[in-house]
Design a protein around this motif. Structure first.
Motif, PDB file in Angstrom:
ATOM      1  N   LEU A   3      44.985  33.984  35.594  1.00  0.00           N
ATOM      2  CA  LEU A   3      44.084  33.141  36.368  1.00  0.00           C
ATOM      3  C   LEU A   3      44.626  31.722  36.419  1.00  0.00           C
ATOM      4  O   LEU A   3      45.096  31.191  35.412  1.00  0.00           O
ATOM      5  N   ALA A  23      43.605  34.632  41.113  1.00  0.00           N
ATOM      6  CA  ALA A  23      44.071  35.704  40.241  1.00  0.00           C
ATOM      7  C   ALA A  23      45.417  36.234  40.722  1.00  0.00           C
ATOM      8  O   ALA A  23      45.660  36.327  41.925  1.00  0.00           O
ATOM      9  N   TYR A  31      36.366  43.038  39.104  1.00  0.00           N
ATOM     10  CA  TYR A  31      36.118  42.237  37.920  1.00  0.00           C
ATOM     11  C   TYR A  31      35.132  41.133  38.282  1.00  0.00           C
ATOM     12  O   TYR A  31      35.092  40.645  39.403  1.00  0.00           O
ATOM     13  N   ASP A  32      34.334  40.768  37.294  1.00  0.00           N
ATOM     14  CA  ASP A  32      33.418  39.641  37.444  1.00  0.00           C
ATOM     15  C   ASP A  32      34.175  38.357  37.119  1.00  0.00           C
ATOM     16  O   ASP A  32      35.132  38.359  36.343  1.00  0.00           O
ATOM     17  N   VAL A  33      33.710  37.263  37.680  1.00  0.00           N
ATOM     18  CA  VAL A  33      34.320  35.964  37.419  1.00  0.00           C
ATOM     19  C   VAL A  33      33.254  34.999  36.933  1.00  0.00           C
ATOM     20  O   VAL A  33      32.142  34.975  37.461  1.00  0.00           O
ATOM     21  N   TRP A  52      31.783  41.387  40.914  1.00  0.00           N
ATOM     22  CA  TRP A  52      32.992  41.685  41.666  1.00  0.00           C
ATOM     23  C   TRP A  52      32.735  41.756  43.161  1.00  0.00           C
ATOM     24  O   TRP A  52      33.587  41.378  43.968  1.00  0.00           O
ATOM     25  N   ARG A  71      33.341  34.044  46.083  1.00  0.00           N
ATOM     26  CA  ARG A  71      34.666  34.630  45.914  1.00  0.00           C
ATOM     27  C   ARG A  71      35.131  35.236  47.225  1.00  0.00           C
ATOM     28  O   ARG A  71      34.321  35.637  48.067  1.00  0.00           O
ATOM     29  N   SER A  97      37.640  36.027  33.650  1.00  0.00           N
ATOM     30  CA  SER A  97      37.355  37.286  34.334  1.00  0.00           C
ATOM     31  C   SER A  97      37.117  38.385  33.302  1.00  0.00           C
ATOM     32  O   SER A  97      37.616  38.322  32.164  1.00  0.00           O
ATOM     33  N   TYR A 105      34.512  37.944  28.344  1.00  0.00           N
ATOM     34  CA  TYR A 105      35.543  37.595  29.310  1.00  0.00           C
ATOM     35  C   TYR A 105      36.907  37.823  28.670  1.00  0.00           C
ATOM     36  O   TYR A 105      37.156  37.434  27.530  1.00  0.00           O
TER      37      TYR A 105
END
Length: 118
Positions: A3, A23, A31-33, A52, A71, A97, A105
């Motif tokens: 990242l 990324a 993936y979650d951020v 995501w 995003r 992430s 994370y």
């Protein structure tokens, strides 16, 4: 996943900044951020997160209504739009992430400094 956070800088109170978290590496979009920040002498704190798909977002109480997380999976980049900045928003901002279903994370960017002058 690597990242790269960017977009920090010096801004006057009431101003705006947009942070980016790009990324790279072998990754899908599943993936979650999250964005976190750490002010001098303080612990790292949660700021905002996005799933995501972008369908669900969450904010800390101190930034809700002023910051917006988003995003663009086609660019593998997440954003944090920060409006109505206050001196207390001054901190190093980090993006992280995590894979879907993972609590912690897993990957972190290097941080970008945001300084808000009064």
């Amino acid at each position: 996943v690597q990242l790269q956070a960017s977009g920090g800088g010096l801004v006057q109170a009431g101003g705006s900044l947009r942070l980016s978290c790009a990324a790279s590496g072998r990754t899908s979009s599943f993936y979650d951020v999250g964005w976190f920040r750490q002010a001098p002498g303080k612990e790292r704190e949660f700021v905002a997160a996005i799933t995501w798909s972008g369908g669900t977002t969450r904010y800390s109480g101190s930034v809700k209504g002023r910051f917006t997380i988003s995003r663009d999976n086609t660019k593998r980049t997440a954003y944090l739009q920060m409006n109505s900045l206050k001196p207390e928003d001054t901190a190093v901002y980090y993006c992280g992430s995590r894979r879907i279903g993972i609590i912690d994370y897993e990957n972190w960017g290097q941080g970008t400094l945001v300084t808000v002058s009064s």
